[in-house]
Design a protein around this motif. Sequence first.
Motif: not given
Length: 203
Positions: A157-160, A162-163, A167-172
Amino acid sequence: MKPLVKICGVKDRETAEVVEASGADFIGFLFADSKRKITVQEAKTIRAALSPAIQTVGVFRNQPFEEVNHVAATVGLDYVQLHGEESLAYINQINYPVIKAITVKDQASLDKVATYQTAVAYLLLDGPIPGSGTGFDWSLLQIDDLQVPVFLAGGLTLDNVNKALRTLPVAGVDVSSGVETKDKKDAVKIKQFINQVKGVPEQ
């Protein structure tokens, strides 16, 4: 490089145009059983109205590979996303780049990752109940060990978001219910979510 954004479960042209105009990289159509399921003709009409620049993804679950290939060709999909127990032999029958979804319930769920990572374009790591907006324990993931780019889904969601990205270097990231209001895609939430992921300042 900014994370990729996939908005999934789009059912109408108006929403699709909002998704495209807001800067999403991928748009997802559900052809598996779901409250967000779309017909092949509806998806084809939407695809025709969009720029080729936005990548279209068809979501399937344990459907015959002949049906998947036919739908992908008819709609003009760029990717096929598989949400079932599809085998490597099945994936090899798909004529399109594959995004393989893994439902993450515990560490054992992640054992499947090694099976698929050399056979697909992306992995998509989802919560225990796909499409429900339910997340999972991100600490289970060891993204650095993977040989394939990863989409994170499940409860974003908008709330999480960015966290999650810190936390995780995901592609998307992949979102559906997280940009809905009363089970309907919300244009304001879509724009805000994409802007937040892409680092676009609020106007």
